[in-house]
Design an enzyme around this catalytic site. Structure first.
Site, short mmCIF file in Angstrom:
data_model
loop_
_atom_site.label_atom_id
_atom_site.label_comp_id
_atom_site.label_asym_id
_atom_site.label_seq_id
_atom_site.Cartn_x
_atom_site.Cartn_y
_atom_site.Cartn_z
N LYS A 1 0.86 -1.18 0.00
CA LYS A 1 0.00 0.00 0.00
C LYS A 1 0.89 1.23 0.00
O LYS A 1 2.04 1.16 0.45
CB LYS A 1 -0.89 0.00 1.26
CG LYS A 1 -2.11 0.88 1.16
CD LYS A 1 -3.28 0.21 0.45
CE LYS A 1 -4.41 1.19 0.22
NZ LYS A 1 -5.60 0.52 -0.34
N ASP B 1 -7.05 4.50 -4.44
CA ASP B 1 -7.72 4.37 -3.14
C ASP B 1 -8.31 5.76 -2.88
O ASP B 1 -8.53 6.52 -3.84
CB ASP B 1 -6.71 3.94 -2.05
CG ASP B 1 -7.38 3.55 -0.73
OD1 ASP B 1 -7.87 2.42 -0.62
OD2 ASP B 1 -7.45 4.39 0.20
P1 NDP Z 1 -12.89 8.07 -2.73
O1 NDP Z 1 -11.84 9.05 -2.50
O2 NDP Z 1 -13.41 7.86 -4.11
O3 NDP Z 1 -14.15 8.37 -1.80
C1 NDP Z 1 -14.05 8.41 -0.41
C2 NDP Z 1 -15.39 8.85 0.16
O4 NDP Z 1 -15.36 8.70 1.56
C3 NDP Z 1 -15.69 10.31 -0.13
O5 NDP Z 1 -17.06 10.49 -0.20
C4 NDP Z 1 -15.10 10.99 1.11
O6 NDP Z 1 -15.66 12.25 1.40
C5 NDP Z 1 -15.45 9.99 2.18
N1 NDP Z 1 -14.48 10.11 3.27
C6 NDP Z 1 -13.15 9.98 3.20
N2 NDP Z 1 -12.59 10.21 4.39
C7 NDP Z 1 -13.60 10.48 5.22
C8 NDP Z 1 -13.67 10.80 6.59
N3 NDP Z 1 -12.55 10.88 7.34
N4 NDP Z 1 -14.88 11.00 7.13
C9 NDP Z 1 -16.00 10.92 6.38
N5 NDP Z 1 -15.99 10.62 5.06
C10 NDP Z 1 -14.82 10.42 4.50
O7 NDP Z 1 -12.33 6.69 -2.12
P2 NDP Z 1 -12.82 5.20 -2.39
O8 NDP Z 1 -14.29 5.17 -2.62
O9 NDP Z 1 -11.91 4.61 -3.39
O10 NDP Z 1 -12.47 4.50 -0.98
C11 NDP Z 1 -13.40 4.41 0.08
C12 NDP Z 1 -12.99 3.29 1.03
O11 NDP Z 1 -12.95 2.04 0.30
C13 NDP Z 1 -11.58 3.43 1.65
O12 NDP Z 1 -11.61 2.86 2.95
C14 NDP Z 1 -10.71 2.57 0.74
O13 NDP Z 1 -9.55 2.12 1.40
C15 NDP Z 1 -11.69 1.43 0.47
N6 NDP Z 1 -11.37 0.63 -0.70
C16 NDP Z 1 -11.28 1.21 -1.95
C17 NDP Z 1 -11.01 0.43 -3.05
C18 NDP Z 1 -11.03 0.98 -4.43
O14 NDP Z 1 -10.96 0.17 -5.38
N7 NDP Z 1 -11.14 2.27 -4.63
C19 NDP Z 1 -10.72 -1.02 -2.91
C20 NDP Z 1 -10.93 -1.54 -1.57
C21 NDP Z 1 -11.21 -0.72 -0.53
P3 NDP Z 1 -14.82 13.58 1.05
O15 NDP Z 1 -14.94 13.72 -0.43
O16 NDP Z 1 -15.52 14.65 1.82
O17 NDP Z 1 -13.42 13.36 1.52
#
Ligand code: NDP
Length: 445
Positions: free
Chosen positions: A125, A165
């Protein structure tokens, strides 16, 4: 003291300032006690001491210039955690909260997740404390270029294959890939999540969200249930949340709330996903803009109150530790029957205890969100063969992988005496594949 407790003590001492990493390690090691009892050879060969220590940790300076011409400096990370079963594989996270402990927790989880997929991928990672939010495209490009001018020397399609991510989507992968291609003068599948014109896979964008819903569907089946007519809360509104929502609708469910880090929207008639996609994917806006288009929906600035809404199924898909004990209790008291983790470690240990004590179908992230990395693995396969599969082909393979992961969790949890416990099932099944390989490769392997 038992072997597991001894090793936990070492990890706590050595990584005292990394609470997220300690949380992830403790959860896995707690599940492994019966495995260690059955396999004393793992202790003799120091498997646990070795598996909790990254093979390599790289920390580097990332200087870049903003649109005003000022010099900015961020910190870059790549943790190459375990390469027993294949090249290191795992995403890059760009978020101000990133520090070594976050990258290590994610890298550690990734080892077992990748093993569960059945594909040959080790765990890694990376990321940076850079915040893409509010930056112009040019600033993001300059940052990504600078980041890659260091990262390129550590990665490669047979060595380490990063992906996206939080904060790293198609735009960032494009700038990173462009820089790698230029420096190395080679076009290889060194990153996944690429655009469709330049080696990307159909369904990769959708894969984590779709996969999470497929996994949750398998859990529901064990109780004779499905998504039809169910109210679902999906936290986040990023890549994972959007495509989890899309699949919930395809399977007959209704998503009633989504959020970002500022607050959540509640739309009892069902979230209109096209509006969310327009706000988030096209305009990079905030979720509160949703209520301008849907006056019957309500916006609430208190992000964590999303879990107080009544729902049948919860798919936390934002970030780590977003569901605490009180939120878990609220979900249970409101009749929630299943929780599938789209995000990594979104539930605190106390929240997980609440779900397990109440016999909620609880699918931990390393199993439930493994669809993303699985499809990254399929992207690597297509890159190696220099051909592209159809949307249907990739989706069907993804679906089958999620069914297989579910079955592996069920089998392992049954074999080790905790039927229905997907935490133990995922940890044990993932661990055994990696640990047995580490035995085969010897302690210097
Ligand atoms: P994105 O950046 O596309 O989206 C993240 C979302 O979560 C946004 O809506 C963001 O809001 C919100 N968010 C992030 N941090 C916080 C916080 N501290 N409190 C509240 N909301 C928050 O990321 P992903 O969708 O890719 O990832 C989301 C999760 O899924 C993570 O845990 C990641 O590790 C996991 N994941 C992702 C994969 C992938 O293929 N993308 C694969 C496996 C797991 P804001 O815009 O306001 O920051």
């Amino acid at each position: 003291m038992s072997y597991v407790e001894d090793v936990l003590g070492i990890v706590e001492k050595r990584n005292a300032n990394e609470p997220e990493f300690l949380q992830a390690v403790k959860e896995v090691l707690d599940s492994l006690k019966p495995v260690i009892d059955k396999h004393p050879e793992f202790k003799n060969e120091g498997i646990l001491e070795r598996i909790v220590e990254p093979e390599r940790q790289i920390i580097f300076r990332v200087p870049w210039t903003d649109d005003q011409g000022n010099t900015q400096v961020n910190r870059g990370f790549r943790v190459e955690f375990n390469s027993a079963i294949g090249p290191y594989k795992g995403g890059l996270r760009f978020h101000p909260s990133v520090y070594l402990g976050i990258i290590k927790f994610l890298g550690f989880e990734q080892i077992f997740k990748n093993a569960l997929t059945g594909l040959p991928m080790g765990g890694g990672k990376g990321g940076s404390d850079f915040d893409p939010k509010g930056k112009s495209d040019r600033e993001v490009m300059r940052f990504c270029t600078s980041f890659m001018t260091e990262l390129f020397r550590h990665i490669g399609h047979n060595t380490d294959v990063p992906a996206g991510d939080i904060g790293v989507g198609a735009r960032e992968i494009g700038y990173l890939f462009g820089t790698y291609k230029k420096i190395k003068n080679e076009f290889t599948g060194v990153l996944t999540g690429k655009g469709l014109n330049w080696g990307g896979s159909l369904i990769r964008k959708e894969a984590t969200g779709y996969g999470c819903v497929y996994f949750t569907q398998e859990m529901l089946k064990t109780k004779g249930e499905d998504f039809k007519g169910k109210d679902v809360i999906v936290s986040g509104s990023g890549n994972v949340a959007i495509y989890a929502t899309e699949k919930v609708y395809e399977l007959g469910g209704k998503v009633i709330a989504m959020c970002d880090s500022n607050g959540y929207v509640h739309d009892p008639e069902g979230i209109d996903l096209n509006i969310v996609k327009d706000i988030k994917e096209v305009r990079r806006g905030r979720i509160k803009e949703y209520v301008e288009k849907r006056p019957n929906a309500k916006y609430n600035e208190n992000f964590s109150e999303i879990w107080k809404l009544k729902c049948d199924i919860a798919l936390p898909s934002a970030t780590q530790n977003e569901i605490d004990k009180a939120s878990a209790e609220a979900l249970v008291n409101n009749g929630c029957i299943a929780v599938g983790e789209g995000a990594n470690m979104p539930c605190t240990p106390e929240a997980v205890d609440v779900f397990l004590a109440n016999k909620i179908l609880y699918g931990p992230g390393k199993a439930a969100n493994a669809g993303g990395v699985s499809t990254s693995g399929l992207e690597m396969t297509q890159n190696s063969m220099r051909l592209a599969w159809t949307r249907e082909e990739v989706d069907q393979k993804l679906h089958q992988i999620m069914v297989n992961i579910h079955q592996s969790c069920v089998d392992a949890s049954n074999e080790y005496g905790t039927p229905g416990n997907y935490v133990n099932g995922a940890n044990i099944a993932g661990f055994l594949k990696v640990a047995n390989t580490m035995m085969d490769l010897g302690i210097y392997g």
